[in-house]
Design a protein around this motif. Sequence first.
Motif: not given
Length: 648
Positions: A401, A411, A434
């Motif tokens: 991130t 994102i 993720e």
Amino acid sequence: MQRDWNEELQSCREFPHGNPQERILRGRALYKVTCDFVDAAVKGAVGVINRCIPPINPTDPECFHMYVHNNIFFSFAVDSDYEDISKDHKPDCQNGSSRSTKVSSPDVITKPDANHGKSAEVVDSKSEEAQLADSEQATYASANNDLKGTKAYQEADVSGLHNLAMAIVDYRGHRVVAQSIIPGILQGDKSDSLLYGSVDNGKKISWNETFHSKVVEAAKQLHLKEHVVLDGSGNPIKLAATVECKGIVGSDDRHYILDLMRVTPRDSNYIGQEHRFCVLRPELIASFVEVESIKQSLKQKVPDAPVASTSDAKATSVEGDDKSEESSVHTHEENDNSSSEILFNPNVFTEYKLAGSAEEIAADEELVKRAGTYLVDIVIPKFVQDLCSLDISPMDGQTLTDALHLHGINIRYLGKIAGMVKHLPHLWDLFSTEIIVRSAKHVIKDILRQSLDHDIAPAIAHFLNCFVGKVLGASTKSSLSNAQSKTLKGHENSQTQKSTKGPKLSHAAVSRKSLSTYSHLTSDGIWFSIKEFAKSKYQFEVPDEARLSAKRVAVLRNLCRKVGITIAARKYDMDASSPFEASDMLNLQPVVKHSVPTCTDAKNLMEAGKVRMAEGTLNEAYALFSEAFSLLQQITGPMHKDAANCCR
């Protein structure tokens, strides 16, 4: 004794900062006050969610309650779409009560309900639950954008233009926004305090010359253009910020700017009302402006050069991107004059009416489109190239991130990048995991939001068993709880069509029924929700074998960190059908996002040190890192991640 957080913060910002020693003293005071505010905000937000603090508007529905505790203003992050469904919304100057851009919504008929205050019957083909799910995602995005905008204006540091201390606290599925209080905003007539912007979505836009001059000064640093918009009566108003931002004068005669959801322009790759909070990151805007300024300077030096082809232009952009990432402070200063001419209109691709000629509006839209194209065609491929060459080596979800944000990538592009690294197993596993964890986070938050206090630990344990183990049920889709179905728009529509044959339940009855439905969740139902959310949010198809990759400690740790779950440290049998018990759930911690200021001087020294290290001049790099570490020790103390990075 309660502290006046706003007065402390604004007094620290007014400290002189003309020389390095003054900047150190000012930075230390700001860091200390802001950290103390965040600690107090977390405690207050937990008290609000646990219903230990009474609201200041107890007659309103619970989701619209506002709280004041320890001189901090608390409000649930509620989007205006949600408010349109539940009740007629009355905008207010205080940030939080009118948090986002209001858009058209279906007609709503409200009627009193004995158990739930007011319930709404939506006269539209789209179900109320699906609209609430959309609103929840917009709420999270608007709160995040507001925090990013607050940080941007803090870094601009314009004298006489103030903003509030702010923290976002996620706890038990709720999102609470905590802010310092503007003096006098909760007392007296607020109609005269609004100097700039609009509280009714552009119908009436306030303007003040003194306030506008300060906003223009900040806009130059944020690469925003001074432009003209039309209010509801067709009157032209010159702004240097978004229409929905609010400039307020407090009783202390300070000028405050609030509601900074769109400090950067919209992402042209996500146009539409459903993507109204999809904006570009400040890092991308800075990179794009620097690359464009380099192009302009090259054109000025070689005016007779032939026009390059598309492939050559892309290659030049990649080189410019490399230069932007490795440029020193001196290069940035040299390009200030040319980059100041590249300014964005933040109100393009919105519902607000822009004044000016059609050519000017088209040019503003084209510049925003170029920035979106630069992100997709230049920045993301370059990021993937660096991943493949190991120039960037994220190890877990947090470092991934941070790397994405550092390069100006949102994102929401996780799914796109995952498709580009599918040929590399270690990167594919990192990105897919993720996405799965982020999707699972939203599902478990829905469950926590509707769980009673004594059901928190059993609900978390049951969810983790469904996520990691194999919990069977009679029917997969029918066993989905109301909390899960609210997350998924498409799935909710299908469930609504099935339920039209049966009796219609009130919203309160559905809520009471869903409180105990976590025990009926199944593994197939949970993973169905995760796959649908990943497909909707990240345009990513979760593979069937992903359920096997979830049986790892790293995945479990990532999910627990994002939700704030503390579990017992013991060896779990991940191959069992139910590896977790309620007694393994030790605590549920709040997850915080805040606006603690950073040390700009130390940051610049660290960036210059990285450039020197890449060039191989290790002695100069060591001197720069040592100086940055010395500054950070004096401002933040040694226990700080930036100080640790200097010692690597």
